[in-house]
Design a protein around this motif. Structure first.
Motif, PDB file in Angstrom:
ATOM      1  N   ILE A  64       6.924 -72.702  34.071  1.00  0.00           N
ATOM      2  CA  ILE A  64       6.657 -71.400  34.702  1.00  0.00           C
ATOM      3  C   ILE A  64       7.802 -70.436  34.414  1.00  0.00           C
ATOM      4  O   ILE A  64       7.578 -69.264  34.070  1.00  0.00           O
ATOM      5  CB  ILE A  64       6.454 -71.581  36.217  1.00  0.00           C
ATOM      6  N   PHE A  65       9.024 -70.931  34.543  1.00  0.00           N
ATOM      7  CA  PHE A  65      10.182 -70.085  34.252  1.00  0.00           C
ATOM      8  C   PHE A  65      10.168 -69.633  32.793  1.00  0.00           C
ATOM      9  O   PHE A  65      10.437 -68.463  32.487  1.00  0.00           O
ATOM     10  CB  PHE A  65      11.472 -70.837  34.554  1.00  0.00           C
ATOM     11  N   TRP A  66       9.890 -70.556  31.905  1.00  0.00           N
ATOM     12  CA  TRP A  66       9.873 -70.210  30.471  1.00  0.00           C
ATOM     13  C   TRP A  66       8.793 -69.185  30.173  1.00  0.00           C
ATOM     14  O   TRP A  66       9.008 -68.244  29.400  1.00  0.00           O
ATOM     15  CB  TRP A  66       9.630 -71.477  29.649  1.00  0.00           C
ATOM     16  N   TRP A  76       2.271 -62.150  36.280  1.00  0.00           N
ATOM     17  CA  TRP A  76       1.945 -63.363  37.019  1.00  0.00           C
ATOM     18  C   TRP A  76       0.552 -63.198  37.628  1.00  0.00           C
ATOM     19  O   TRP A  76       0.310 -62.313  38.437  1.00  0.00           O
ATOM     20  CB  TRP A  76       2.969 -63.606  38.119  1.00  0.00           C
ATOM     21  N   SER A  77      -0.377 -64.031  37.232  1.00  0.00           N
ATOM     22  CA  SER A  77      -1.783 -63.891  37.635  1.00  0.00           C
ATOM     23  C   SER A  77      -2.230 -64.996  38.578  1.00  0.00           C
ATOM     24  O   SER A  77      -3.424 -65.213  38.774  1.00  0.00           O
ATOM     25  CB  SER A  77      -2.678 -63.893  36.391  1.00  0.00           C
ATOM     26  N   GLY A  78      -1.308 -65.731  39.162  1.00  0.00           N
ATOM     27  CA  GLY A  78      -1.673 -66.802  40.069  1.00  0.00           C
ATOM     28  C   GLY A  78      -2.303 -66.277  41.344  1.00  0.00           C
ATOM     29  O   GLY A  78      -2.138 -65.109  41.708  1.00  0.00           O
ATOM     30  N   PRO A  79      -3.056 -67.138  42.048  1.00  0.00           N
ATOM     31  CA  PRO A  79      -3.698 -66.712  43.297  1.00  0.00           C
ATOM     32  C   PRO A  79      -2.699 -66.387  44.396  1.00  0.00           C
ATOM     33  O   PRO A  79      -3.016 -65.662  45.331  1.00  0.00           O
ATOM     34  CB  PRO A  79      -4.575 -67.914  43.666  1.00  0.00           C
ATOM     35  N   ALA A  84       6.020 -67.825  46.273  1.00  0.00           N
ATOM     36  CA  ALA A  84       5.312 -68.795  47.099  1.00  0.00           C
ATOM     37  C   ALA A  84       4.958 -70.037  46.288  1.00  0.00           C
ATOM     38  O   ALA A  84       5.024 -71.167  46.790  1.00  0.00           O
ATOM     39  CB  ALA A  84       4.048 -68.160  47.676  1.00  0.00           C
ATOM     40  N   THR A  85       4.591 -69.846  45.024  1.00  0.00           N
ATOM     41  CA  THR A  85       4.272 -70.989  44.162  1.00  0.00           C
ATOM     42  C   THR A  85       5.484 -71.895  43.987  1.00  0.00           C
ATOM     43  O   THR A  85       5.383 -73.125  44.091  1.00  0.00           O
ATOM     44  CB  THR A  85       3.783 -70.492  42.795  1.00  0.00           C
ATOM     45  N   ILE A  86       6.634 -71.287  43.730  1.00  0.00           N
ATOM     46  CA  ILE A  86       7.857 -72.075  43.566  1.00  0.00           C
ATOM     47  C   ILE A  86       8.213 -72.786  44.859  1.00  0.00           C
ATOM     48  O   ILE A  86       8.639 -73.954  44.857  1.00  0.00           O
ATOM     49  CB  ILE A  86       9.017 -71.166  43.106  1.00  0.00           C
ATOM     50  N   VAL A 169      15.298 -67.282  39.709  1.00  0.00           N
ATOM     51  CA  VAL A 169      14.492 -66.078  39.463  1.00  0.00           C
ATOM     52  C   VAL A 169      15.252 -64.851  39.939  1.00  0.00           C
ATOM     53  O   VAL A 169      15.638 -64.751  41.104  1.00  0.00           O
ATOM     54  CB  VAL A 169      13.132 -66.158  40.173  1.00  0.00           C
ATOM     55  N   LEU A 170      15.477 -63.918  39.028  1.00  0.00           N
ATOM     56  CA  LEU A 170      16.113 -62.639  39.348  1.00  0.00           C
ATOM     57  C   LEU A 170      15.153 -61.513  38.992  1.00  0.00           C
ATOM     58  O   LEU A 170      14.618 -61.464  37.885  1.00  0.00           O
ATOM     59  CB  LEU A 170      17.417 -62.467  38.561  1.00  0.00           C
TER      60      LEU A 170
END
Length: 563
Positions: A64-66, A76-79, A84-86, A169-170
């Motif tokens: 995900i980071f990559w 980011w297209s996640g629900p 929150a995913t992390i 994540v920054l």
């Protein structure tokens, strides 16, 4: 164990009787430890599965980071959101890794007691280490380091897994530039009004005035706050190109001493009329009457253009010259603090670079003036349009700047000159017992007003009008949007990766070490401790149970209660 209590009415507890827990046969002591397949539920199936799951979570987070590195947050297209995913993944990791680690520590305590006699209190330390950080700290600080030490370190380090993963994540604000036809500002290569309806015998003095040009001049001389330069921009914009526009420029200088040397007065010391000429040959006249009145302001202006049809003068592109006399009459109306300023207004052109806008602010990074006075761009005059002839320049090159053809209507220049030399501008103000008739814009330039600043503002306002007037062209720009980008700081992910590496090493080491020795696979099972017998002679606890399945079956058939 079976627990019995005395009469409940009694205020004190009676003695507790203890009986053996397992009274059924658990098998002969000659039964060897039964080894199952490593993937069997009675062996390491669930622990290996949890270790694989924790490794998969670590790799998933890294992927995900990559994927999101140096990309806008909108990608980011996640629900659910990225954070929150992390958070969900790190929570799942903590649960998965601790399932295996606690079981491995629980199994290693049996190995520790198999090696040699241990204090029974060490059993409690191992058991506490399977349940949390405090027990792991006790294991590290009170027991000799062994393979279980790695498990204690993992238990402590997994607390850093979530915060350090979040720290990777920054969010960084970056400008995204995209073409936008609504981002526009004006520039002009000409000033040429299509005047229609004029009489055939009209003279230059009757050329219709340009009210917008007059408004720009008057507002500047009065020093009113400049309105924002007209432009369109939906937020923040920039114009990467360069633009050349027809413009005006002004230049002022103090000529007090030179002018006063030419002063000639008629009259007496009590009443006089004085004339003086500036270096630019403009006449200034003042008057004085002892204790009655005295001149405090005089402004004169002259056109620098020749008559229609004649060649342009050598002073061109200067079009108007001004002289301003200011003084402060004393109580007898004698002039004091005399200041004489001479200003000029000329045609010019400006090379505009780095235009940018943000909200109501609009500015250029650089404005380079293309000076016509050096003859680099010669102006020419033509009467091809009859009475409405025009001035023009051909396309030329000045240094690295490409100057397009420029054009200005002669009648438009004449109309401007008519206004600048009219009684609105050419004024006089006399303090005291005097009837002032030629007031005009006197109030705009009296006192300690900065003449140079006012005339520069006038040239700037006139230029703004040309850029957005009847001959304006649009410079189309780009919209600049501030977008949150994700920047991945990989060094912060080193500690979570180290935690997972230790977890894998711990898993492999524990499984292999246990497979290579004859230690019953009891893990953190509490029943194994209950099945031990105390040998008073050897002062040790011994167990005859070799198989975890056998132990669990026996426990399922045995009842116990505290007595």
């Amino acid at each position: 164990m079976v627990a019995q209590y005395n009469n409940p009415k009694s205020s004190r507890y009676g003695p507790t009787e203890v009986s053996e827990v397992f009274e059924i046969s658990l098998g002969s002591t000659s039964v060897e430890y039964k080894r199952h397949a490593m993937y069997a539920p009675s062996e390491w199936l669930y622990e290996i599965a949890s270790s694989v799951l924790s490794l998969g979570i670590t790799i998933t987070i890294a992927c995900i980071f990559w994927y999101m590195d140096n990309k806008p947050m909108s990608d980011w297209s996640g629900p659910i959101s990225l954070s929150a995913t992390i958070a969900i993944l790190t929570t799942a990791y903590s649960a998965a890794v601790m399932h295996g680690v606690s079981q491995f520590i629980g199994q290693l305590k049996w190995r520790c007691f198999k090696v040699g006699p241990q204090k029974l209190s060490n059993f409690e330390v191992f058991d506490a280490a399977t349940r949390g950080v405090w027990g792991s700290i006790l294991l590290l600080t009170t027991l000799k380091w062994n393979l279980a030490t790695i498990g204690a370190l993992i238990t402590i380090l997994r607390l850093t897994y979530a915060p350090f993963t979040q720290q990777v994540v920054l969010l960084e604000e970056r400008d995204i530039v995209s073409p936008d036809p609504s981002a526009a500002f004006g520039y002009s290569h000409q000033y040429y009004r299509e005047l229609v309806g004029g009489m055939s015998n009209s003279r230059f003095g009757s050329v219709p005035q340009d009210p917008n040009m007059q408004s720009a001049i008057v507002q500047a001389l009065y020093g009113t706050n400049a309105t924002t330069t007209p432009f369109n921009c939906p937020g923040a914009c920039r114009w990467p190109g360069s633009y050349l526009t027809l413009s005006f420029k002004s230049n002022c200088k103090n000529v007090t001493q030179e002018t006063l040397r030419s002063e000639h007065c008629n009259g007496t010391q009590y009443q006089a009329r004085c004339n003086m000429t500036t270096p630019g040959r403009l006449l200034l006249s003042t008057r004085y009457d002892f204790t009655e009145y005295g001149t405090s302001h005089v402004m004169n202006a002259t056109s620098m253009l020749n008559s229609f049809g004649e060649a342009l003068p050598d002073t061109f592109p200067e079009i108007t010259r001004f002289a301003i006399y200011r003084s402060t009459p004393d109580h007898n109306y004698q002039p004091e603090n005399i200041n004489i300023t001479e200003c000029s207004l000329s045609l010019s052109s400006s090379h505009l670079n780095g235009a940018k806008a943000n909200g109501s602010d609009f500015s250029f990074e650089t404005v380079q003036e293309i000076d016509f006075s050096h003859g680099d761009i010669p102006w020419q005059f033509t009467t091809d349009d009859g009475l409405s002839g025009y001035l023009y320049t051909n396309q030329s090159q000045v240094g690295t700047i490409n100057v397009p053809p420029l054009k200005i209507g002669y009648t438009d220049i004449v109309a401007l000159e008519n206004f600048l030399t009219s009684p609105t501008i050419v004024t006089e103000w006399v303090e005291g017992n005097f009837e002032n008739e030629n007031v005009g814009l006197t109030a705009a330039l009296t006192g300690d007003i900065d003449i140079n600043e006012r005339f520069n503002s006038m040239a700037s306002r006139m230029t703004d009008y040309l850029r957005n007037g009847p001959n304006a062209q649009l410079g189309l720009g780009e919209r600049v949007r501030s977008v949150a980008f994700i920047v991945i700081r990989w060094p912060y992910y080193a500690l979570p990766v180290l935690t997972e590496v230790l977890a894998i090493v711990f898993t492999v080491s524990t499984v292999l070490s246990n497979r290579g020795c004859h230690i019953p696979l009891w893990k953190s099972l509490a029943l194994a401790a209950l099945a031990c017998q105390h040998d008073r002679h050897l002062r040790v606890l011994q167990s005859t149970v070799k198989d975890i399945e056998e132990l669990q079956k026996a426990a399922g058939k045995t009842a116990a209660r505290l007595q």
